[in-house]
Design a protein around this motif. Sequence first.
Motif, PDB file in Angstrom:
ATOM      1  N   GLY A 166     -95.143 -35.879  -3.953  1.00 12.56           N
ATOM      2  CA  GLY A 166     -95.651 -34.571  -4.347  1.00 12.56           C
ATOM      3  C   GLY A 166     -97.085 -34.330  -3.918  1.00 12.56           C
ATOM      4  N   ARG A 167     -97.615 -33.172  -4.308  1.00 14.70           N
ATOM      5  CA  ARG A 167     -98.979 -32.783  -3.957  1.00 14.70           C
ATOM      6  C   ARG A 167     -99.949 -33.383  -4.966  1.00 14.70           C
ATOM      7  NH1 ARG A 167     -99.592 -30.830   0.691  1.00 14.70           N
ATOM      8  NH2 ARG A 167     -98.386 -28.921   0.408  1.00 14.70           N
ATOM      9  N   VAL A 168    -100.868 -34.200  -4.486  1.00 13.73           N
ATOM     10  CA  VAL A 168    -101.855 -34.850  -5.352  1.00 13.73           C
ATOM     11  C   VAL A 168    -103.231 -34.744  -4.704  1.00 13.73           C
ATOM     12  CG1 VAL A 168    -100.169 -36.475  -6.317  1.00 13.73           C
ATOM     13  CG2 VAL A 168    -101.504 -37.120  -4.295  1.00 13.73           C
ATOM     14  N   VAL A 169    -104.238 -35.171  -5.449  1.00 13.84           N
ATOM     15  CA  VAL A 169    -105.601 -35.239  -4.931  1.00 13.84           C
ATOM     16  C   VAL A 169    -105.984 -36.709  -4.812  1.00 13.84           C
ATOM     17  CG1 VAL A 169    -108.028 -34.673  -5.340  1.00 13.84           C
ATOM     18  CG2 VAL A 169    -106.246 -33.046  -5.995  1.00 13.84           C
ATOM     19  N   THR A 170    -106.394 -37.139  -3.634  1.00 16.03           N
ATOM     20  CA  THR A 170    -106.888 -38.507  -3.491  1.00 16.03           C
ATOM     21  C   THR A 170    -108.134 -38.662  -4.359  1.00 16.03           C
ATOM     22  OG1 THR A 170    -108.334 -37.967  -1.616  1.00 16.03           O
ATOM     23  CG2 THR A 170    -106.086 -38.615  -1.101  1.00 16.03           C
ATOM     24  N   ALA A 171    -108.149 -39.748  -5.158  1.00 15.99           N
ATOM     25  CA  ALA A 171    -109.267 -39.879  -6.099  1.00 15.99           C
ATOM     26  C   ALA A 171    -109.566 -41.344  -6.407  1.00 15.99           C
ATOM     27  CB  ALA A 171    -108.938 -39.113  -7.392  1.00 15.99           C
ATOM     28  N   PRO A 172    -110.022 -42.170  -5.494  1.00 14.59           N
ATOM     29  CA  PRO A 172    -110.326 -41.827  -4.105  1.00 14.59           C
ATOM     30  C   PRO A 172    -109.147 -42.024  -3.155  1.00 14.59           C
ATOM     31  CG  PRO A 172    -111.057 -44.054  -4.506  1.00 14.59           C
ATOM     32  CD  PRO A 172    -110.468 -43.553  -5.812  1.00 14.59           C
ATOM     33  N   THR A 173    -108.016 -42.575  -3.683  1.00 16.40           N
ATOM     34  CA  THR A 173    -106.827 -42.785  -2.870  1.00 16.40           C
ATOM     35  C   THR A 173    -105.624 -42.231  -3.605  1.00 16.40           C
ATOM     36  OG1 THR A 173    -106.263 -44.933  -3.844  1.00 16.40           O
ATOM     37  CG2 THR A 173    -107.840 -44.956  -2.000  1.00 16.40           C
ATOM     38  N   ASN A 174    -104.477 -42.209  -2.945  1.00 16.83           N
ATOM     39  CA  ASN A 174    -103.258 -41.773  -3.622  1.00 16.83           C
ATOM     40  C   ASN A 174    -102.762 -42.826  -4.603  1.00 16.83           C
ATOM     41  OD1 ASN A 174    -103.446 -39.711  -1.685  1.00 16.83           O
ATOM     42  ND2 ASN A 174    -101.234 -39.495  -1.558  1.00 16.83           N
ATOM     43  N   GLY A 175    -102.872 -44.095  -4.211  1.00 15.50           N
ATOM     44  CA  GLY A 175    -102.414 -45.153  -5.105  1.00 15.50           C
ATOM     45  C   GLY A 175    -103.167 -45.193  -6.416  1.00 15.50           C
ATOM     46  N   ALA A 176    -104.379 -44.640  -6.438  1.00 11.92           N
ATOM     47  CA  ALA A 176    -105.196 -44.581  -7.652  1.00 11.92           C
ATOM     48  C   ALA A 176    -105.444 -43.137  -8.081  1.00 11.92           C
ATOM     49  CB  ALA A 176    -106.525 -45.296  -7.422  1.00 11.92           C
ATOM     50  N   ALA A 177    -104.562 -42.232  -7.660  1.00 11.52           N
ATOM     51  CA  ALA A 177    -104.812 -40.797  -7.846  1.00 11.52           C
ATOM     52  C   ALA A 177    -104.719 -40.329  -9.291  1.00 11.52           C
ATOM     53  CB  ALA A 177    -103.825 -39.983  -6.993  1.00 11.52           C
ATOM     54  N   GLY A 178    -104.175 -41.158 -10.199  1.00  7.36           N
ATOM     55  CA  GLY A 178    -103.976 -40.686 -11.563  1.00  7.36           C
ATOM     56  C   GLY A 178    -105.151 -40.869 -12.488  1.00  7.36           C
ATOM     57  N   ILE A 179    -106.090 -41.736 -12.145  1.00  3.59           N
ATOM     58  CA  ILE A 179    -107.113 -42.160 -13.107  1.00  3.59           C
ATOM     59  C   ILE A 179    -108.145 -41.078 -13.367  1.00  3.59           C
ATOM     60  CG2 ILE A 179    -108.908 -43.886 -13.543  1.00  3.59           C
ATOM     61  CD1 ILE A 179    -107.126 -45.747 -11.667  1.00  3.59           C
ATOM     62  N   VAL A 180    -108.769 -40.565 -12.317  1.00  2.48           N
ATOM     63  CA  VAL A 180    -109.779 -39.514 -12.506  1.00  2.48           C
ATOM     64  C   VAL A 180    -109.168 -38.258 -13.137  1.00  2.48           C
ATOM     65  CG1 VAL A 180    -111.332 -37.937 -11.281  1.00  2.48           C
ATOM     66  CG2 VAL A 180    -111.352 -40.379 -10.733  1.00  2.48           C
ATOM     67  N   PRO A 181    -108.021 -37.745 -12.656  1.00  2.00           N
ATOM     68  CA  PRO A 181    -107.431 -36.575 -13.325  1.00  2.00           C
ATOM     69  C   PRO A 181    -107.061 -36.839 -14.778  1.00  2.00           C
ATOM     70  CG  PRO A 181    -106.475 -36.855 -11.152  1.00  2.00           C
ATOM     71  CD  PRO A 181    -107.296 -38.082 -11.428  1.00  2.00           C
ATOM     72  N   ALA A 182    -106.621 -38.070 -15.095  1.00  2.00           N
ATOM     73  CA  ALA A 182    -106.235 -38.376 -16.464  1.00  2.00           C
ATOM     74  C   ALA A 182    -107.440 -38.346 -17.397  1.00  2.00           C
ATOM     75  CB  ALA A 182    -105.566 -39.749 -16.522  1.00  2.00           C
ATOM     76  N   VAL A 183    -108.527 -38.980 -16.985  1.00  2.00           N
ATOM     77  CA  VAL A 183    -109.729 -38.998 -17.824  1.00  2.00           C
ATOM     78  C   VAL A 183    -110.339 -37.601 -17.912  1.00  2.00           C
ATOM     79  CG1 VAL A 183    -112.024 -40.011 -18.105  1.00  2.00           C
ATOM     80  CG2 VAL A 183    -110.135 -41.429 -17.302  1.00  2.00           C
ATOM     81  N   LEU A 184    -110.280 -36.851 -16.804  1.00  2.00           N
ATOM     82  CA  LEU A 184    -110.780 -35.477 -16.832  1.00  2.00           C
ATOM     83  C   LEU A 184    -109.923 -34.610 -17.754  1.00  2.00           C
ATOM     84  CD1 LEU A 184    -112.751 -33.357 -15.748  1.00  2.00           C
ATOM     85  CD2 LEU A 184    -111.217 -33.020 -13.797  1.00  2.00           C
ATOM     86  N   SER A 185    -108.606 -34.795 -17.726  1.00  2.00           N
ATOM     87  CA  SER A 185    -107.713 -34.036 -18.622  1.00  2.00           C
ATOM     88  C   SER A 185    -107.978 -34.397 -20.077  1.00  2.00           C
ATOM     89  CB  SER A 185    -106.247 -34.324 -18.270  1.00  2.00           C
ATOM     90  OG  SER A 185    -105.931 -33.843 -16.982  1.00  2.00           O
TER      91      SER A 185
END
Length: 467
Positions: A280-299
């Motif tokens: 799916g469409r994601v934001v690298t943060a800083p990579t796709n394999g780690a893409a969930g961490i920054v959005p999760a903490v921001l959410s």
Amino acid sequence: MISIGDIFKIGLGPSSSHTVGPMKAAAAFVSTLQQQGCLAQVQRIAVEIYGSLALTGIGHGTFDAVLLGLEGSLPHSIDLNGIPERLARINNSGSLHLPDGHALPFEVARDLVVRMDESLPKHPNGLIFTAYNAAEECVYREVYYSVGGGFIVTDAEFGQHDAHPTPVPYPFSNGNELFALCREHGLSVAELVLANEAALAGCDAAEISRRTLALAQVMFDCVERGLHTDGTLPGGLHVHRRAPKLAQKLQKLHDANQVNTHLWPLVYAMAVNEENAAGGRVVTAPTNGAAGIVPAVLSYYRRFHPRQSDQGVVDFLLTAGVIGILYKTNASISGADVGCQGEVGVACSMAAGAYAAVSGGSLRQVENAAEMAMEHHLGLTCDPVGGLVQIPCIERNGIAAEKAIKLAGLALLEDGDHQKVSLDMVIQTMLQTGRDMKSTYKETSLAGLASTLKKKAVAVSVRVVEC
């Protein structure tokens, strides 16, 4: 100096270095042929894929990404729904539709060469593209490296710095310089980065804030899609999406006054990484394999923090982004280069520092939070089962998101004046640890958990050397 827009890029799953990078490299090769005016004489293109890209290519969608890139597609704009039909057409017709409109013969079995036993000298993620004319003479040849986070460089560009960088008001090259500039000018990390970003983009600070909020919305939308999409992830492991049911259970506990707020970051991160694993469409943060961490903490910040605001969202991403820049420019964010410490570890460091900042942390507390987050990920291996960004990647993102918030909280309880290890020190330690790590533990699916499950005869969709 790179921008936070280089750290946070909108793309597609499952991997920034193994999917996004190869697609961009293929598109760049064809674009170069067009710019040089020699595309018309090209009768065949051959692609050689090396090292980690070869070993986990099926699970990461590397080979398909190359085909789509040769047709001119880019990760941020490709129509995700049209991908299956396009790949079927390429394989069935034996031809590519190049950006200039003409069809080019392309036989996957002949023209896509997977070299699993070999690596190119400068980085584990290497590709060689060669264009031939009708006489099978080489028209143009280029080596690309996918160096993590969707960044690509040619062989000549590898290790080189921008010869004509855009001047910024507050130039820095490491963490010590960054924090010293903040103290000298009485700025927060986010305020300093905002000024630099405006200079890099050639616009005012208000426009940077607008763009940053738009980026945050892409992250929030990804979380929501992941929380409301059931099903089984592709790839052969038959991993079921867990985030929707976990979110429903947490909501029921909340409704029954059994508040488990601390578990929401874990579920948010899993939701993002399940979206990533599904392509799916994601934001690298800083990579796709780690893409969930920054959005999760921001959410988590937006939903539960008592001081949450739009300005806080902007400050969070600017702070997280610059921490990512420090790792990118002074070490690595590639799992194939330094293991998962360079992906999940870096993302946790970014999120911890940012959460401390928007919680009112001082400069020392922000640095301490970011440093501790990496300190407790040192040596983390990258051993995805089946070459798929699913086991252990999805849960690992969730655990790291929780850890980022807890370490930010710990940093806020102390003044940070007596820390023994600086952020710069831990960045260099991470790099050296990665250099010392065996290559089989760096995104090859040849060791660790991937090897353990393979020995148990779990069916996985990955080509390995002994096959």
